[in-house]
Write a protein that holds these residues in place. Structure first.
Motif, PDB file in Angstrom:
ATOM      1  N   LYS A  33      83.217  -9.254  63.458  1.00  0.00           N
ATOM      2  CA  LYS A  33      82.155  -9.023  62.475  1.00  0.00           C
ATOM      3  C   LYS A  33      81.999  -7.543  62.144  1.00  0.00           C
ATOM      4  O   LYS A  33      81.776  -7.169  60.992  1.00  0.00           O
ATOM      5  CB  LYS A  33      80.830  -9.577  63.007  1.00  0.00           C
ATOM      6  N   HIS A  34      82.126  -6.695  63.148  1.00  0.00           N
ATOM      7  CA  HIS A  34      81.885  -5.272  62.951  1.00  0.00           C
ATOM      8  C   HIS A  34      83.147  -4.452  62.716  1.00  0.00           C
ATOM      9  O   HIS A  34      83.060  -3.264  62.413  1.00  0.00           O
ATOM     10  CB  HIS A  34      81.111  -4.711  64.152  1.00  0.00           C
ATOM     11  N   ALA A  35      84.320  -5.060  62.844  1.00  0.00           N
ATOM     12  CA  ALA A  35      85.574  -4.335  62.634  1.00  0.00           C
ATOM     13  C   ALA A  35      85.810  -4.100  61.143  1.00  0.00           C
ATOM     14  O   ALA A  35      85.282  -4.815  60.293  1.00  0.00           O
ATOM     15  CB  ALA A  35      86.745  -5.133  63.224  1.00  0.00           C
ATOM     16  N   THR A  36      86.595  -3.109  60.838  1.00  0.00           N
ATOM     17  CA  THR A  36      87.002  -2.844  59.455  1.00  0.00           C
ATOM     18  C   THR A  36      87.825  -4.028  58.962  1.00  0.00           C
ATOM     19  O   THR A  36      88.680  -4.538  59.678  1.00  0.00           O
ATOM     20  CB  THR A  36      87.849  -1.562  59.391  1.00  0.00           C
ATOM     21  N   ASP A  37      87.538  -4.461  57.739  1.00  0.00           N
ATOM     22  CA  ASP A  37      88.271  -5.579  57.166  1.00  0.00           C
ATOM     23  C   ASP A  37      89.762  -5.283  57.102  1.00  0.00           C
ATOM     24  O   ASP A  37      90.175  -4.138  56.944  1.00  0.00           O
ATOM     25  CB  ASP A  37      87.773  -5.879  55.742  1.00  0.00           C
ATOM     26  N   GLY A  38      90.560  -6.325  57.206  1.00  0.00           N
ATOM     27  CA  GLY A  38      92.013  -6.195  57.115  1.00  0.00           C
ATOM     28  C   GLY A  38      92.488  -6.513  55.723  1.00  0.00           C
ATOM     29  O   GLY A  38      91.676  -6.777  54.840  1.00  0.00           O
ATOM     30  N   PRO A  39      93.774  -6.521  55.477  1.00  0.00           N
ATOM     31  CA  PRO A  39      94.821  -6.331  56.483  1.00  0.00           C
ATOM     32  C   PRO A  39      94.940  -4.874  56.902  1.00  0.00           C
ATOM     33  O   PRO A  39      94.635  -3.961  56.147  1.00  0.00           O
ATOM     34  CB  PRO A  39      96.088  -6.804  55.781  1.00  0.00           C
ATOM     35  N   TRP A  40      95.400  -4.694  58.133  1.00  0.00           N
ATOM     36  CA  TRP A  40      95.620  -3.359  58.675  1.00  0.00           C
ATOM     37  C   TRP A  40      97.104  -3.034  58.618  1.00  0.00           C
ATOM     38  O   TRP A  40      97.951  -3.902  58.803  1.00  0.00           O
ATOM     39  CB  TRP A  40      95.157  -3.282  60.124  1.00  0.00           C
ATOM     40  N   SER A  58      93.191   0.332  56.767  1.00  0.00           N
ATOM     41  CA  SER A  58      92.818  -0.950  56.182  1.00  0.00           C
ATOM     42  C   SER A  58      93.083  -0.916  54.687  1.00  0.00           C
ATOM     43  O   SER A  58      92.688   0.036  54.015  1.00  0.00           O
ATOM     44  CB  SER A  58      91.334  -1.226  56.420  1.00  0.00           C
ATOM     45  N   HIS A  59      93.720  -1.960  54.187  1.00  0.00           N
ATOM     46  CA  HIS A  59      93.929  -2.068  52.742  1.00  0.00           C
ATOM     47  C   HIS A  59      92.704  -2.634  52.033  1.00  0.00           C
ATOM     48  O   HIS A  59      92.713  -2.773  50.817  1.00  0.00           O
ATOM     49  CB  HIS A  59      95.142  -2.953  52.452  1.00  0.00           C
ATOM     50  N   ALA A  60      91.653  -2.950  52.780  1.00  0.00           N
ATOM     51  CA  ALA A  60      90.446  -3.493  52.172  1.00  0.00           C
ATOM     52  C   ALA A  60      89.575  -2.392  51.561  1.00  0.00           C
ATOM     53  O   ALA A  60      88.598  -2.682  50.890  1.00  0.00           O
ATOM     54  CB  ALA A  60      89.638  -4.267  53.215  1.00  0.00           C
ATOM     55  N   HIS A  61      89.927  -1.130  51.798  1.00  0.00           N
ATOM     56  CA  HIS A  61      89.155   0.007  51.292  1.00  0.00           C
ATOM     57  C   HIS A  61      90.091   0.965  50.561  1.00  0.00           C
ATOM     58  O   HIS A  61      91.292   0.982  50.815  1.00  0.00           O
ATOM     59  CB  HIS A  61      88.464   0.732  52.465  1.00  0.00           C
ATOM     60  N   VAL A  66      87.315   7.473  54.287  1.00  0.00           N
ATOM     61  CA  VAL A  66      87.008   7.346  55.710  1.00  0.00           C
ATOM     62  C   VAL A  66      86.989   5.875  56.108  1.00  0.00           C
ATOM     63  O   VAL A  66      87.453   5.506  57.187  1.00  0.00           O
ATOM     64  CB  VAL A  66      85.644   8.013  56.031  1.00  0.00           C
ATOM     65  N   GLU A  67      86.491   5.009  55.219  1.00  0.00           N
ATOM     66  CA  GLU A  67      86.424   3.582  55.512  1.00  0.00           C
ATOM     67  C   GLU A  67      87.796   2.957  55.701  1.00  0.00           C
ATOM     68  O   GLU A  67      87.946   1.939  56.369  1.00  0.00           O
ATOM     69  CB  GLU A  67      85.675   2.825  54.407  1.00  0.00           C
ATOM     70  N   SER A  68      88.826   3.545  55.083  1.00  0.00           N
ATOM     71  CA  SER A  68      90.170   2.978  55.201  1.00  0.00           C
ATOM     72  C   SER A  68      90.812   3.284  56.550  1.00  0.00           C
ATOM     73  O   SER A  68      91.771   2.636  56.935  1.00  0.00           O
ATOM     74  CB  SER A  68      91.080   3.482  54.076  1.00  0.00           C
ATOM     75  N   GLU A  69      90.270   4.263  57.279  1.00  0.00           N
ATOM     76  CA  GLU A  69      90.824   4.609  58.577  1.00  0.00           C
ATOM     77  C   GLU A  69      90.295   3.661  59.646  1.00  0.00           C
ATOM     78  O   GLU A  69      89.106   3.597  59.896  1.00  0.00           O
ATOM     79  CB  GLU A  69      90.473   6.044  58.961  1.00  0.00           C
ATOM     80  N   VAL A  70      91.187   2.918  60.256  1.00  0.00           N
ATOM     81  CA  VAL A  70      90.811   2.010  61.334  1.00  0.00           C
ATOM     82  C   VAL A  70      90.853   2.746  62.663  1.00  0.00           C
ATOM     83  O   VAL A  70      89.935   2.669  63.466  1.00  0.00           O
ATOM     84  CB  VAL A  70      91.750   0.781  61.374  1.00  0.00           C
ATOM     85  N   VAL A  71      91.921   3.485  62.896  1.00  0.00           N
ATOM     86  CA  VAL A  71      92.080   4.252  64.127  1.00  0.00           C
ATOM     87  C   VAL A  71      92.637   5.616  63.777  1.00  0.00           C
ATOM     88  O   VAL A  71      93.680   5.703  63.137  1.00  0.00           O
ATOM     89  CB  VAL A  71      93.047   3.559  65.120  1.00  0.00           C
TER      90      VAL A  71
END
Length: 147
Positions: A33-40, A58-61, A66-71
């Motif tokens: 629920k709290h993770a950045t949307d995928g796909p990663w 993440s390709h969802a942003h 900054v939102e596109s950075e998962v790690v």
């Protein structure tokens, strides 16, 4: 041959398999629920200051946000930024939220099956092979326990 652990009613310290599975489901669903949307996806991006790289996106942003950075990871190595172990980033990208959701769905189904066996038999003594049930092993690892 696998060993069946005695009924939970005989051991007050024993957590039921259904409770262990449902705890893992709850933990996975909370993180999904709290993770950045995928796909990663992964990318090795050199940091201009040679301090870090952003390894999983993440390709969802929108790209570059900054939102596109998962790690964001990486350490200085010989004066250059870079991912110390790119396989870690690849593995993280494989375990994106969609995988977590599917895993939670599987564990929930397994909990429902075990619970139905307990209801049918009136006991949890033979509802699950505690030492060999793969869903229970996965749930215990998710919950931070031993295999």
């Amino acid at each position: 041959m696998s060993t069946i652990i005695p009924s939970a009613t005989q051991d007050a310290k024993h957590t039921s398999p259904v409770a262990e599975l449902r705890a893992a489901v709850a933990k996975l669903r909370k993180h999904v629920k709290h993770a950045t949307d995928g796909p990663w996806v992964t990318s090795t991006v050199w940091s201009p200051r040679a301090t870090a790289t952003s390894a999983v996106y993440s390709h969802a942003h929108p790209t570059g946000t900054v939102e596109s950075e998962v790690v964001a990871s990486g350490k200085i190595r010989s004066g250059y930024g870079g991912i110390r172990e790119p396989w870690n980033a690849e593995y993280i990208a494989l375990m994106q939220p969609a995988v977590g959701k599917a895993l939670a769905d599987w564990l929930e189904l397994e909990a429902d099956v075990i619970e139905a066996r307990i209801i049918e038999d009136g006991s949890d003594e033979f509802a699950v092979d505690l030492g060999q049930d793969h869903a229970l092993i996965v749930a215990r690892l998710i919950n931070g326990g031993a295999r």
